[in-house]
Design a protein around this motif. Structure first.
Motif, PDB file in Angstrom:
ATOM      1  N   GLU A  35       0.822  -1.203   0.000  1.00 59.88           N
ATOM      2  CA  GLU A  35       0.000   0.000   0.000  1.00 59.88           C
ATOM      3  C   GLU A  35       0.860   1.259   0.000  1.00 59.88           C
ATOM      4  N   SER A  37       3.960   1.466  -1.020  1.00 55.89           N
ATOM      5  CA  SER A  37       4.697   1.573  -2.274  1.00 55.89           C
ATOM      6  C   SER A  37       3.814   2.155  -3.377  1.00 55.89           C
ATOM      7  N   PHE A  38       2.539   1.781  -3.416  1.00 54.53           N
ATOM      8  CA  PHE A  38       1.627   2.380  -4.394  1.00 54.53           C
ATOM      9  C   PHE A  38       1.437   3.866  -4.128  1.00 54.53           C
ATOM     10  N   ARG A  39       1.295   4.228  -2.854  1.00 51.53           N
ATOM     11  CA  ARG A  39       1.121   5.638  -2.492  1.00 51.53           C
ATOM     12  C   ARG A  39       2.361   6.440  -2.882  1.00 51.53           C
ATOM     13  N   TYR A  41       4.612   5.633  -5.141  1.00 56.86           N
ATOM     14  CA  TYR A  41       4.720   5.631  -6.598  1.00 56.86           C
ATOM     15  C   TYR A  41       3.849   6.731  -7.202  1.00 56.86           C
ATOM     16  N   HIS A  42       2.600   6.798  -6.778  1.00 58.47           N
ATOM     17  CA  HIS A  42       1.691   7.812  -7.321  1.00 58.47           C
ATOM     18  C   HIS A  42       2.130   9.225  -6.944  1.00 58.47           C
ATOM     19  N   SER A  43       2.645   9.370  -5.751  1.00 56.49           N
ATOM     20  CA  SER A  43       3.173  10.666  -5.332  1.00 56.49           C
ATOM     21  C   SER A  43       4.351  11.075  -6.216  1.00 56.49           C
ATOM     22  N   ILE A  45       4.981  10.050  -9.296  1.00 54.18           N
ATOM     23  CA  ILE A  45       4.488  10.344 -10.645  1.00 54.18           C
ATOM     24  C   ILE A  45       3.908  11.750 -10.697  1.00 54.18           C
ATOM     25  N   ASP A  46       3.162  12.144  -9.674  1.00 53.91           N
ATOM     26  CA  ASP A  46       2.608  13.506  -9.627  1.00 53.91           C
ATOM     27  C   ASP A  46       3.726  14.545  -9.607  1.00 53.91           C
ATOM     28  N   ARG A  49       5.279  14.872 -13.051  1.00 51.07           N
ATOM     29  CA  ARG A  49       4.421  15.661 -13.941  1.00 51.07           C
ATOM     30  C   ARG A  49       4.595  17.151 -13.667  1.00 51.07           C
TER      31      ARG A  49
END
Length: 74
Positions: A35, A37-39, A41-43, A45-46, A49
């Motif tokens: 969980e 690692s997904f959080r 990862y998305h952070s 990626i943001d 960007r």
């Protein structure tokens, strides 16, 4: 949430890169949960960007000096 977005826009690229380094360290940790690692990862990626948007904006603002001494957009 708009306040957080404004604060993000004001951060420099160096600040965001520093935060990205922390995200990478978190992802590389041996005890990171799926969980988390997904959080992370998305952070990350943001943040990437936002960095890309900042670089695009800077590139559009840059001017190139030609041989005659005149400036043109990059």
């Amino acid at each position: 949430m708009a306040k957080a977005e404004n604060e993000t826009k004001e951060r420099s690229l160096n600040d965001i890169f520093g935060e990205l380094e922390e995200v990478i360290k978190g992802l590389e940790a041996e005890d990171v949960s799926l969980e988390d690692s997904f959080r992370l990862y998305h952070s990350g990626i943001d943040m990437l960007r936002k960095c890309s948007d900042k670089v695009d904006k800077i590139e559009k603002e840059m001017l190139v000096l030609d041989e005659e001494g005149e400036t043109h957009e990059f």
